[in-house]
Each structure stands twice: as C-alpha cells, then as structure tokens.
Design a protein around this motif. Structure first.
Motif, PDB file in Angstrom:
ATOM      1  N   LEU A  58      60.449  35.617  -2.535  1.00 52.75           N
ATOM      2  CA  LEU A  58      60.980  35.603  -2.549  1.00 52.75           C
ATOM      3  C   LEU A  58      62.846  34.631  -1.842  1.00 52.75           C
ATOM      4  O   LEU A  58      62.518  34.888  -0.641  1.00 52.75           O
ATOM      5  CB  LEU A  58      61.831  37.275  -2.950  1.00 52.75           C
ATOM      6  CG  LEU A  58      63.731  37.504  -3.489  1.00 52.75           C
ATOM      7  CD1 LEU A  58      63.969  36.522  -4.745  1.00 52.75           C
ATOM      8  CD2 LEU A  58      64.126  38.903  -3.328  1.00 52.75           C
ATOM      9  N   VAL A  99      67.082  34.312  -1.490  1.00 57.58           N
ATOM     10  CA  VAL A  99      68.500  34.608  -2.041  1.00 57.58           C
ATOM     11  C   VAL A  99      69.670  33.737  -0.985  1.00 57.58           C
ATOM     12  O   VAL A  99      69.001  33.569   0.222  1.00 57.58           O
ATOM     13  CB  VAL A  99      67.969  35.979  -1.342  1.00 57.58           C
ATOM     14  CG1 VAL A  99      70.050  35.921  -1.734  1.00 57.58           C
ATOM     15  CG2 VAL A  99      67.981  37.391  -2.979  1.00 57.58           C
ATOM     16  N   VAL A 106      60.213  32.761  -6.747  1.00 57.97           N
ATOM     17  CA  VAL A 106      61.653  33.327  -7.008  1.00 57.97           C
ATOM     18  C   VAL A 106      62.601  32.707  -6.286  1.00 57.97           C
ATOM     19  O   VAL A 106      62.923  32.939  -4.927  1.00 57.97           O
ATOM     20  CB  VAL A 106      61.515  34.466  -7.504  1.00 57.97           C
ATOM     21  CG1 VAL A 106      63.060  35.281  -8.378  1.00 57.97           C
ATOM     22  CG2 VAL A 106      60.278  34.482  -8.407  1.00 57.97           C
ATOM     23  N   ALA A 132      66.950  33.410  -6.033  1.00 57.23           N
ATOM     24  CA  ALA A 132      68.657  34.085  -6.596  1.00 57.23           C
ATOM     25  C   ALA A 132      69.564  33.735  -5.635  1.00 57.23           C
ATOM     26  O   ALA A 132      69.560  33.139  -4.066  1.00 57.23           O
ATOM     27  CB  ALA A 132      68.145  35.439  -6.373  1.00 57.23           C
ATOM     28  N   LEU A 184      66.646  31.224 -10.639  1.00 58.54           N
ATOM     29  CA  LEU A 184      67.264  32.751 -11.551  1.00 58.54           C
ATOM     30  C   LEU A 184      68.796  32.277 -11.443  1.00 58.54           C
ATOM     31  O   LEU A 184      69.947  33.213 -12.540  1.00 58.54           O
ATOM     32  CB  LEU A 184      66.924  33.729 -11.011  1.00 58.54           C
ATOM     33  CG  LEU A 184      65.604  34.218 -10.574  1.00 58.54           C
ATOM     34  CD1 LEU A 184      65.781  35.734 -10.350  1.00 58.54           C
ATOM     35  CD2 LEU A 184      64.798  34.332 -12.161  1.00 58.54           C
ATOM     36  N   TYR A 233      72.921  33.139 -10.153  1.00 61.90           N
ATOM     37  CA  TYR A 233      73.468  34.665  -9.503  1.00 61.90           C
ATOM     38  C   TYR A 233      72.988  35.296 -10.280  1.00 61.90           C
ATOM     39  O   TYR A 233      72.505  35.956 -11.563  1.00 61.90           O
ATOM     40  CB  TYR A 233      75.201  34.409  -9.483  1.00 61.90           C
ATOM     41  CG  TYR A 233      75.435  35.781  -9.310  1.00 61.90           C
ATOM     42  CD1 TYR A 233      75.474  36.008  -8.171  1.00 61.90           C
ATOM     43  CD2 TYR A 233      76.122  36.795 -10.253  1.00 61.90           C
ATOM     44  CE1 TYR A 233      76.618  37.521  -7.790  1.00 61.90           C
ATOM     45  CE2 TYR A 233      76.598  37.780 -10.331  1.00 61.90           C
ATOM     46  CZ  TYR A 233      77.185  38.356  -8.671  1.00 61.90           C
ATOM     47  OH  TYR A 233      77.409  39.093  -8.350  1.00 61.90           O
ATOM     48  N   VAL A 234      72.338  35.935  -8.377  1.00 65.23           N
ATOM     49  CA  VAL A 234      71.921  38.275  -9.593  1.00 65.23           C
ATOM     50  C   VAL A 234      73.175  39.123  -9.103  1.00 65.23           C
ATOM     51  O   VAL A 234      72.561  39.284  -7.953  1.00 65.23           O
ATOM     52  CB  VAL A 234      70.984  38.545  -8.844  1.00 65.23           C
ATOM     53  CG1 VAL A 234      69.988  39.477  -9.596  1.00 65.23           C
ATOM     54  CG2 VAL A 234      69.549  36.947  -9.786  1.00 65.23           C
ATOM     55  N   GLN A 240      70.220  44.075  -9.899  1.00 65.50           N
ATOM     56  CA  GLN A 240      69.411  43.530 -10.304  1.00 65.50           C
ATOM     57  C   GLN A 240      68.293  43.096  -8.950  1.00 65.50           C
ATOM     58  O   GLN A 240      67.487  43.427  -8.898  1.00 65.50           O
ATOM     59  CB  GLN A 240      69.353  42.146 -11.369  1.00 65.50           C
ATOM     60  CG  GLN A 240      69.599  42.952 -12.738  1.00 65.50           C
ATOM     61  CD  GLN A 240      70.674  42.155 -13.809  1.00 65.50           C
ATOM     62  OE1 GLN A 240      69.805  40.755 -13.620  1.00 65.50           O
ATOM     63  NE2 GLN A 240      71.259  42.503 -14.246  1.00 65.50           N
ATOM     64  N   LEU A 241      69.345  42.241  -7.942  1.00 69.63           N
ATOM     65  CA  LEU A 241      68.612  41.945  -6.829  1.00 69.63           C
ATOM     66  C   LEU A 241      68.093  42.846  -6.123  1.00 69.63           C
ATOM     67  O   LEU A 241      66.974  42.685  -5.212  1.00 69.63           O
ATOM     68  CB  LEU A 241      69.849  42.196  -5.778  1.00 69.63           C
ATOM     69  CG  LEU A 241      69.978  40.795  -4.657  1.00 69.63           C
ATOM     70  CD1 LEU A 241      68.694  39.502  -4.809  1.00 69.63           C
ATOM     71  CD2 LEU A 241      70.794  40.059  -3.749  1.00 69.63           C
ATOM     72  N   LEU A 285      64.420  43.182  -7.299  1.00 71.19           N
ATOM     73  CA  LEU A 285      64.219  41.901  -6.601  1.00 71.19           C
ATOM     74  C   LEU A 285      63.714  42.130  -5.151  1.00 71.19           C
ATOM     75  O   LEU A 285      62.140  41.112  -5.361  1.00 71.19           O
ATOM     76  CB  LEU A 285      64.816  41.091  -7.408  1.00 71.19           C
ATOM     77  CG  LEU A 285      65.623  40.384  -8.199  1.00 71.19           C
ATOM     78  CD1 LEU A 285      66.062  38.950  -8.382  1.00 71.19           C
ATOM     79  CD2 LEU A 285      63.827  39.687  -9.095  1.00 71.19           C
TER      80      LEU A 285
END
Length: 346
Positions: A183, A185, A212, A214, A232, A234-235, A239-240, A243
């Motif tokens: 992940l 972000v 992934v 985000a 993805l 904006y999360v 939900q973040l 993740l």
C-alpha cells in the motif's frame, strides 16, 4: 484572550494541511470557546460547517493570495473583528494588528521547487516573505522542519516552537483479500516518488502481490499503467483504515516531508512501514519503521521483499514497535502546546 484562526485549508480535506487544521481546531475547542474561525472558499464552504462558529466568506483563495501575499492589504480584522492573536494558514499571510503566529509545515517550495506547481511555489514564497518580516512566532511540525526554517528563511530559532502532528486513524476491519498487496498513500505528485515505487515493484522477485496506491491525482506526469498496480484515487478515512489494516506493508518513499501523518496512520492499523531516510520521516517513524534511500529503486525493492518474507514473530515485533511509536503523538497534546504558544504572545 481572543484567538483568530484561518481554517481555509479545510477546504482541502484530503491534504496533510487540511487534516492538521481540522484536528487542531477540534482539540482546541474542547478547552477554549473563545476562538474566531475564518474560512474562505468559493465552492467548498460546506467543509467549514463542522464548526458552526466559523465566519465563512465566498472568496476564492487566488483572490486572497493577491490581496494578502502580494498587495498585503485588507486587514483580517475587517472580516472577523478584533482578535488578540491570529493564527494564519498555510496559504496566505494577512495583515493584522494582532500578535501573529503561523504554522510552517515544510519548505518544499525552497528545497524541492521542481516537485511543486510553479504557481504554488510563487504563492508560498510570497507568503513566507511576510512571515519573515512580520510574524511573532512560528510553529514547525517537526525538528526537521525547524532546521529548514532556520537555515533557509533565517528566522531566529527562538521564534520557532516544534509542535508535532498526530492521527486519529484507528485499526480497520480485517478482511481477506484475494492477493496480498503493498500500500502507498498520498496525493499523486512528483515529491511523493510514486514513479520510483512502481519501478521497485517491477523489480520484485515475487509476482504474487499487487501495488495499491490511494490518493487523488495532484499534478505532474501520470503514472504509467503497469500490470498489478491499482490506482484508487481519493479514499475516505474509514475505507483507508481498512486498506492499511489489510496491507502486507505500507510504503512511503517520499522525497521530502514536513511530518508524514500516513506513517502514524499505518502504525495505528498494525501495518509494517517502509519509509524514506530523509527529512522528518525518521523523526516520525523512530525505530519502528524500515528505512530506504528514496532515490534507489533497488534498495526499496529489497526492503519490500524483506517485509514480505518476514516471519510472524518478526512482523509482530515490528507492528508492536509501530503501535508504541504512534502512541507518542496526540492531537490533544498538539492543541495543548499550541494554546500555550498563543498565551506566550498575549
């Protein structure tokens, strides 16, 4: 003591500055109701409604940048009334007769101007010139940022108070995913170094893992479409959290950060962290993160492999360290120290 705070950055809720502003004010209001909140936005005024006492103005940020950073006219008192202390935002520095304090989150526009949009660089530099001339106190969100401020802006260090950020992120729901994933972000822009992360992903020996990413697209070249990489956009926070919680590892290979809230978010969600060994990131990650040279895709790939192959005992120990490191930061403490900084100016 009446304190005015510019919360206009809340119009951008997914950004680090927006997160900082919202959480700081939320915590300040728990002990101080004598705050005057100023919010300016032409189209995103609904973001200010979380604080009913906000004085909202339908003024575009670009206009205030001209009035306050360039012409340096229209005292903020003409909009919000008299205050004793005014805490300015990350975007503009208005003229005011009150004592002035501002938060400087980073010096990207000086250290990595090529990684920001030219308009942002110009606007921030204009603001910081007024900060140097007029502001009575500066809040830096890390020791790294304070060093940058002293060295680059020549602001005396006695004017600068380091007050850390924090996170409200909590562990999400544990879910079974078809494939493990790495992940990342952050807003997709050059400074976040996501292109090199994708390079590192392609170097991995194991192919049974996805990458992934985000975060909304910011600016710069868009990432190339690569098999296994999922963008993805904006999360939302809930939900973040899911993740983070279900990721095999969180990678934050940024070239430069004033703080790095996502590091703490991952720690709180029991996710191992790999991050850069530069600027504030070692300060935030402590001994709970694994560090890489952000310019070396091979180093990044090797460290990702290390975590993916880590046995449960070692991984649990790393996660425990992360929890401990995250517990050192809280928005309540951020607000307490910020309120104390206000008092020293009154």
């Amino acid at each position: 003591m009446k304190v005015g705070i510019d919360i206009s950055q809340m119009a951008f809720p997914g950004t680090g500055v927006g997160i900082y502003t919202r959480n700081l004010v939320t915590s300040l209001l728990k002990t101080n109701n004598d705050l005057v909140l100023f919010g300016a936005s032409l189209r995103k005024q609904k973001e200010f409604k979380v604080f009913p006492q906000t004085k909202v103005f339908p003024i575009p940020p670009t206009l205030l940048e001209i009035l306050w950073n360039q012409l340096h006219t229209l005292p903020v008192e003409s909009l919000i009334g008299k205050v004793d202390v005014f805490h300015s935002s990350d975007w503009t520095q208005p003229p005011t007769t009150a004592k002035k304090i501002t938060t400087i989150h980073d010096l990207v526009v000086y250290k990595y101007p090529q990684s920001s949009h030219p308009k942002i660089v110009a606007a921030q530099k204009r603001r910081l010139e007024w900060v140097k001339k007029e502001v009575d106190a500066v809040i830096a969100i890390s020791q790294s940022t304070k060093k940058d401020i002293v060295k680059t802006l020549n602001i005396p260090q006695e004017k600068i108070k380091v007050i850390y950020e924090a996170t409200t992120m909590k562990k999400g729901q544990v879910k079974k995913s078809e494939r493990p994933y790495i992940l990342a972000v952050g807003t997709r822009e050059p400074r976040k170094n996501l292109g090199r992360l994708i390079q590192a992903y392609q170097l991995l020996k194991t192919k049974d893992v996805d990458l992934v990413i985000a975060g909304k697209y910011g600016w710069g070249e868009k990432e190339e479409t690569v098999n296994g990489v999922k963008l993805l956009g904006y999360v939302p926070n809930d939900q973040l959290a899911d993740l983070y919680t279900n990721a095999a590892v969180f990678v934050y290979p940024s070239l430069y950060e004033g703080f790095g809230i996502p590091i703490l978010e991952a720690f709180n969600c029991d996710c191992p962290v790999i991050t850069s060994n530069v600027s504030s990131m070692p300060e935030v990650g402590g001994d709970a993160a694994i560090y890489i040279d952000p310019l070396d895709a091979n180093d990044l790939a090797e460290k990702i492999e290390t975590v993916l192959e880590m046995n449960k005992s070692k991984k649990d120990a790393l996660i425990k360290k992360g929890r401990g490191q995250a517990s050192k930061f809280s928005w309540e403490e951020t607000a307490r120290q910020t309120a104390k900084a206000y008092e020293t100016l009154s």
